[in-house]
Design a protein around this motif. Structure first.
Motif, PDB file in Angstrom:
ATOM      1  N   LEU A 118      -6.108 -25.465 -17.070  1.00 12.43           N
ATOM      2  CA  LEU A 118      -7.304 -26.270 -16.821  1.00 12.43           C
ATOM      3  C   LEU A 118      -7.799 -26.078 -15.386  1.00 12.43           C
ATOM      4  N   ALA A 119      -6.890 -25.956 -14.446  1.00 13.76           N
ATOM      5  CA  ALA A 119      -7.297 -25.720 -13.048  1.00 13.76           C
ATOM      6  C   ALA A 119      -8.090 -24.425 -12.930  1.00 13.76           C
ATOM      7  N   ASP A 120      -7.600 -23.368 -13.569  1.00 13.17           N
ATOM      8  CA  ASP A 120      -8.328 -22.093 -13.528  1.00 13.17           C
ATOM      9  C   ASP A 120      -9.700 -22.229 -14.182  1.00 13.17           C
ATOM     10  N   PHE A 121      -9.753 -22.946 -15.295  1.00 11.92           N
ATOM     11  CA  PHE A 121     -11.020 -23.141 -15.997  1.00 11.92           C
ATOM     12  C   PHE A 121     -12.016 -23.900 -15.123  1.00 11.92           C
ATOM     13  N   LEU A 122     -11.587 -24.998 -14.518  1.00  8.63           N
ATOM     14  CA  LEU A 122     -12.487 -25.785 -13.671  1.00  8.63           C
ATOM     15  C   LEU A 122     -12.949 -24.974 -12.465  1.00  8.63           C
ATOM     16  N   ARG A 123     -12.022 -24.251 -11.860  1.00  7.24           N
ATOM     17  CA  ARG A 123     -12.360 -23.430 -10.697  1.00  7.24           C
ATOM     18  C   ARG A 123     -13.358 -22.327 -11.086  1.00  7.24           C
ATOM     19  N   SER A 124     -13.151 -21.722 -12.241  1.00  8.87           N
ATOM     20  CA  SER A 124     -14.034 -20.633 -12.678  1.00  8.87           C
ATOM     21  C   SER A 124     -15.453 -21.130 -12.973  1.00  8.87           C
ATOM     22  N   ARG A 125     -15.588 -22.423 -13.232  1.00  8.72           N
ATOM     23  CA  ARG A 125     -16.899 -23.023 -13.492  1.00  8.72           C
ATOM     24  C   ARG A 125     -17.449 -23.701 -12.229  1.00  8.72           C
ATOM     25  N   SER A 126     -16.814 -23.433 -11.072  1.00 10.14           N
ATOM     26  CA  SER A 126     -17.227 -24.012  -9.778  1.00 10.14           C
ATOM     27  C   SER A 126     -17.245 -25.537  -9.804  1.00 10.14           C
ATOM     28  N   LEU A 127     -16.239 -26.118 -10.463  1.00  7.78           N
ATOM     29  CA  LEU A 127     -16.154 -27.578 -10.564  1.00  7.78           C
ATOM     30  C   LEU A 127     -15.104 -28.175  -9.630  1.00  7.78           C
ATOM     31  N   GLY A 128     -14.642 -27.414  -8.665  1.00 12.80           N
ATOM     32  CA  GLY A 128     -13.707 -27.938  -7.685  1.00 12.80           C
ATOM     33  C   GLY A 128     -12.480 -27.063  -7.558  1.00 12.80           C
ATOM     34  N   ASP A 129     -11.634 -27.448  -6.624  1.00 13.18           N
ATOM     35  CA  ASP A 129     -10.389 -26.735  -6.362  1.00 13.18           C
ATOM     36  C   ASP A 129      -9.231 -27.695  -6.631  1.00 13.18           C
ATOM     37  N   PRO A 130      -8.755 -27.738  -7.869  1.00  6.56           N
ATOM     38  CA  PRO A 130      -7.757 -28.736  -8.250  1.00  6.56           C
ATOM     39  C   PRO A 130      -6.401 -28.550  -7.569  1.00  6.56           C
ATOM     40  N   THR A 131      -5.749 -29.686  -7.367  1.00  3.93           N
ATOM     41  CA  THR A 131      -4.377 -29.748  -6.887  1.00  3.93           C
ATOM     42  C   THR A 131      -3.496 -30.188  -8.048  1.00  3.93           C
ATOM     43  N   TYR A 132      -2.336 -29.573  -8.167  1.00  2.00           N
ATOM     44  CA  TYR A 132      -1.346 -29.904  -9.202  1.00  2.00           C
ATOM     45  C   TYR A 132      -0.479 -31.028  -8.652  1.00  2.00           C
ATOM     46  N   VAL A 133      -0.377 -32.128  -9.389  1.00  2.00           N
ATOM     47  CA  VAL A 133       0.397 -33.285  -8.949  1.00  2.00           C
ATOM     48  C   VAL A 133       1.424 -33.622 -10.023  1.00  2.00           C
ATOM     49  N   THR A 134       2.652 -33.909  -9.589  1.00  2.71           N
ATOM     50  CA  THR A 134       3.688 -34.334 -10.529  1.00  2.71           C
ATOM     51  C   THR A 134       4.171 -35.718 -10.154  1.00  2.71           C
ATOM     52  N   GLY A 135       4.577 -36.458 -11.165  1.00  3.68           N
ATOM     53  CA  GLY A 135       5.136 -37.782 -10.961  1.00  3.68           C
ATOM     54  C   GLY A 135       6.361 -37.959 -11.827  1.00  3.68           C
ATOM     55  N   LEU A 136       7.215 -38.876 -11.400  1.00  5.17           N
ATOM     56  CA  LEU A 136       8.475 -39.155 -12.087  1.00  5.17           C
ATOM     57  C   LEU A 136       8.569 -40.658 -12.318  1.00  5.17           C
ATOM     58  N   SER A 137       9.012 -41.045 -13.517  1.00  2.48           N
ATOM     59  CA  SER A 137       9.162 -42.467 -13.807  1.00  2.48           C
ATOM     60  C   SER A 137      10.288 -43.053 -12.950  1.00  2.48           C
ATOM     61  N   GLU A 138      10.294 -44.388 -12.817  1.00  2.00           N
ATOM     62  CA  GLU A 138      11.310 -45.048 -11.994  1.00  2.00           C
ATOM     63  C   GLU A 138      12.725 -44.715 -12.437  1.00  2.00           C
ATOM     64  N   ASP A 139      12.929 -44.639 -13.751  1.00  2.00           N
ATOM     65  CA  ASP A 139      14.274 -44.346 -14.263  1.00  2.00           C
ATOM     66  C   ASP A 139      14.564 -42.845 -14.315  1.00  2.00           C
ATOM     67  N   HIS A 140      13.623 -42.053 -13.857  1.00  3.60           N
ATOM     68  CA  HIS A 140      13.735 -40.583 -13.805  1.00  3.60           C
ATOM     69  C   HIS A 140      13.893 -39.960 -15.195  1.00  3.60           C
ATOM     70  N   ALA A 141      13.509 -40.705 -16.231  1.00  2.88           N
ATOM     71  CA  ALA A 141      13.637 -40.211 -17.601  1.00  2.88           C
ATOM     72  C   ALA A 141      12.415 -39.409 -18.044  1.00  2.88           C
ATOM     73  N   ARG A 142      11.276 -39.639 -17.393  1.00 11.44           N
ATOM     74  CA  ARG A 142      10.040 -38.964 -17.789  1.00 11.44           C
ATOM     75  C   ARG A 142       9.321 -38.430 -16.561  1.00 11.44           C
ATOM     76  N   SER A 143       8.709 -37.281 -16.757  1.00  6.52           N
ATOM     77  CA  SER A 143       7.864 -36.725 -15.711  1.00  6.52           C
ATOM     78  C   SER A 143       6.503 -36.435 -16.324  1.00  6.52           C
ATOM     79  N   HIS A 144       5.540 -36.248 -15.455  1.00  7.35           N
ATOM     80  CA  HIS A 144       4.191 -35.951 -15.930  1.00  7.35           C
ATOM     81  C   HIS A 144       3.465 -35.161 -14.843  1.00  7.35           C
ATOM     82  N   ALA A 145       2.509 -34.365 -15.250  1.00  3.36           N
ATOM     83  CA  ALA A 145       1.687 -33.595 -14.317  1.00  3.36           C
ATOM     84  C   ALA A 145       0.228 -33.828 -14.649  1.00  3.36           C
TER      85      ALA A 145
END
Length: 162
Positions: free
Chosen positions: A60-87
């Motif tokens: 999706l970052a490449d797609f948005l960039r190719s359409r001149s819709l911004g320069d996305p940053t990849y962000v990751t997060g982890l749940s408090e119990d460290h059981a789940r992550s998300h980007a």
């Protein structure tokens, strides 16, 4: 062109304008629809959106960039119990997430917002912020995902208004 409703949150905040947010939302909706319709999918996307946030963000970052819709940053997060992550992606103060509905408490398939409450409450341990896109990623299935992205690009019909 697939269009979604404009994001009206935080109208006065810095970053993309309300018009740009609406265009970004429409681009993300088109991209998600292309993933849903283009099969077979690579291993990391086979249960899309479940477990597909990382690979999806890179493409999706490449797609948005190719359409001149911004320069996305990849962000990751982890749940408090460290059981789940998300980007997810961010452009300035804008959160872009097309896989949050893999979690039971989200129904919206395309999130484009400045409201950080869901991401910060579910994944309070926000980790890496790095450039997003296939050129910045060296995952085990990189070649397979790159090939799939090439197929997606051929099926996407999305025009950015001039």
């Amino acid at each position: 062109m697939i269009a979604g409703p404009p994001d009206t949150s935080a109208q006065g905040s810095p970053g993309p304008t309300a018009t740009n947010r609406a265009v970004i939302r429409a681009a993300c909706a088109a991209f998600r629809a292309a993933i849903e319709e283009t099969i077979p999918r690579p291993v990391g996307l086979d249960a899309f959106p479940k477990g597909a946030c990382g690979d999806t963000c890179e493409m999706l970052a490449d797609f948005l960039r190719s359409r001149s819709l911004g320069d996305p940053t990849y962000v990751t997060g982890l749940s408090e119990d460290h059981a789940r992550s998300h980007a997810w992606l961010e452009i300035d103060d804008l959160i872009i997430d097309i896989t949050a509905d893999q979690f039971g408490d989200v129904e919206e398939q395309v999130i484009v917002t400045t409201d950080r409450s869901w991401h910060e409450s579910r994944f309070p341990s926000v980790g890496r912020h790095r450039p997003a896109g296939l050129a910045h990623w060296d995952g085990l299935t990189h070649a397979e995902v790159e090939d799939y992205y090439s197929k997606l690009e051929k099926t996407l019909v999305f025009g950015v208004p001039s």
